[in-house]
Design a protein around this motif. Structure first.
Motif, short mmCIF file in Angstrom:
data_model
loop_
_atom_site.label_atom_id
_atom_site.label_comp_id
_atom_site.label_asym_id
_atom_site.label_seq_id
_atom_site.Cartn_x
_atom_site.Cartn_y
_atom_site.Cartn_z
N PRO A 110 -8.85 5.42 3.42
CA PRO A 110 -8.42 5.16 2.05
C PRO A 110 -7.53 6.28 1.52
CG PRO A 110 -10.74 4.64 2.31
CD PRO A 110 -10.31 5.30 3.59
N GLY A 111 -6.43 5.89 0.93
CA GLY A 111 -5.49 6.86 0.37
C GLY A 111 -4.37 7.25 1.30
N GLU A 112 -4.49 6.94 2.57
CA GLU A 112 -3.40 7.24 3.50
C GLU A 112 -2.37 6.12 3.47
OE1 GLU A 112 -5.92 10.04 6.61
OE2 GLU A 112 -5.49 7.95 7.18
N PHE A 113 -1.13 6.49 3.65
CA PHE A 113 -0.01 5.57 3.43
C PHE A 113 0.30 4.76 4.69
CE2 PHE A 113 4.57 4.62 3.39
CZ PHE A 113 4.64 3.86 2.23
N VAL A 114 0.38 3.45 4.52
CA VAL A 114 0.81 2.56 5.59
C VAL A 114 2.12 1.92 5.15
CG1 VAL A 114 0.25 0.57 7.02
CG2 VAL A 114 -1.58 2.09 6.24
N ALA A 115 3.19 2.26 5.84
CA ALA A 115 4.52 1.76 5.46
C ALA A 115 4.63 0.26 5.75
CB ALA A 115 5.60 2.51 6.23
N LYS A 116 5.62 -0.35 5.13
CA LYS A 116 5.94 -1.72 5.48
C LYS A 116 6.35 -1.77 6.95
CE LYS A 116 7.55 -2.99 0.83
NZ LYS A 116 8.73 -3.40 0.01
N GLU A 117 6.09 -2.88 7.59
CA GLU A 117 6.36 -3.00 9.02
C GLU A 117 7.86 -2.99 9.32
OE1 GLU A 117 4.37 -6.59 10.15
OE2 GLU A 117 2.38 -5.78 9.76
N HIS A 118 8.22 -2.24 10.38
CA HIS A 118 9.62 -2.23 10.82
C HIS A 118 9.81 -3.30 11.89
CE1 HIS A 118 7.54 0.90 13.27
NE2 HIS A 118 8.25 0.40 14.27
N LEU A 119 10.93 -3.99 11.84
CA LEU A 119 11.13 -5.16 12.69
C LEU A 119 11.50 -4.81 14.12
CD1 LEU A 119 11.17 -8.24 12.82
CD2 LEU A 119 13.60 -8.17 12.17
N VAL A 120 12.31 -3.77 14.31
CA VAL A 120 12.79 -3.46 15.66
C VAL A 120 12.28 -2.09 16.12
CG1 VAL A 120 14.80 -3.29 17.17
CG2 VAL A 120 14.81 -4.91 15.27
N SER A 121 12.91 -1.01 15.69
CA SER A 121 12.52 0.31 16.21
C SER A 121 12.32 1.37 15.14
CB SER A 121 13.56 0.81 17.23
OG SER A 121 13.60 -0.01 18.36
N SER A 122 13.21 1.45 14.17
CA SER A 122 13.13 2.55 13.22
C SER A 122 12.19 2.24 12.06
CB SER A 122 14.51 2.90 12.66
OG SER A 122 14.38 3.92 11.68
#
Length: 208
Positions: A110-122
């Motif tokens: 909880p509280g740790e950041f999960v970015a939006k999913e990247h589609l290819v590599s970056s």
């Protein structure tokens, strides 16, 4: 080992890339390909130790996940590169299955950041990772996870373009062959990272 001056002066974030079951856990759809590097590097153990150290020292922790497979997710793309074609064909990292879940012990707290999913590599392209790091005042990122010569190298290149100091922990990675990993370490990373080091050295330096 003592800290470099820049280590103590800059805000650092640990960025863990794609710690999915399909990549890191026996039975995963890509695990058989990654098995040799996982065993040789002791990747999972190193990732667990790195994550524990970051949390114990109050470091910013971020996860940069690859897009999980969903039916039709590539329909808008006219041209598929090899990695997206393989994802479509094998349906790796399924959003509905075990393979598309983070490995046990490498899940965000909880509280740790999960970015939006990247589609290819970056992990910076089409996501909110850069926005979060900027908001947190982060100047350096520590990269680890999957895969050495694709997402890790691509994220490192994007991060350098955006002005971050980049460190890659070379024994906390995986690749689909030892040759792929070796090429990334020997020729890819030196051109797109400020430094590379082992997880043991990084943890020891941070504790000094």
């Amino acid at each position: 080992m003592t800290r470099d001056a820049w280590y103590s002066d800059r805000k650092v974030a640990l960025v863990i890339v794609d710690p999915y079951n399909d990549f890191l856990t026996a039975g995963g759809r890509a695990w058989l390909f990654n098995r040799a590097t996982l065993k040789k590097l002791k990747t999972v153990t190193n990732l667990e130790q790195i994550l524990a150290h970051a949390r114990a020292t109050g470091m910013t922790v971020c996860f940069a996940p690859h897009a999980r497979y969903r039916r039709g997710m590539f329909d808008h793309r006219r041209y598929l590169n090899p990695s997206t074609y393989l994802a479509k064909f094998f349906q790796t990292l399924s959003a509905k299955g075990w393979g598309g879940r983070f490995r046990n012990g490498l899940e965000p707290e909880p509280g740790e950041f999960v970015a939006k999913e990247h589609l290819v590599s970056s992990g910076f392209v089409g996501t909110d990772l850069g926005e979060h790091l900027s908001r947190e005042g982060v100047e350096e990122i520590i990269l680890c996870g999957c895969l050495s010569n694709t997402c890790i190298e691509s994220i490192a290149r994007s991060a350098i373009e955006l002005g971050y100091h980049v460190t890659i922990l070379t024994d906390a990675l995986a690749a689909m062959s030892e040759a792929d990993h070796g090429a990334a370490v020997a020729s890819g990373f030196p051109m797109c990272a400020n430094r590379t080091m082992s997880s043991r050295d990084w943890i020891g330096q941070g504790a000094a």
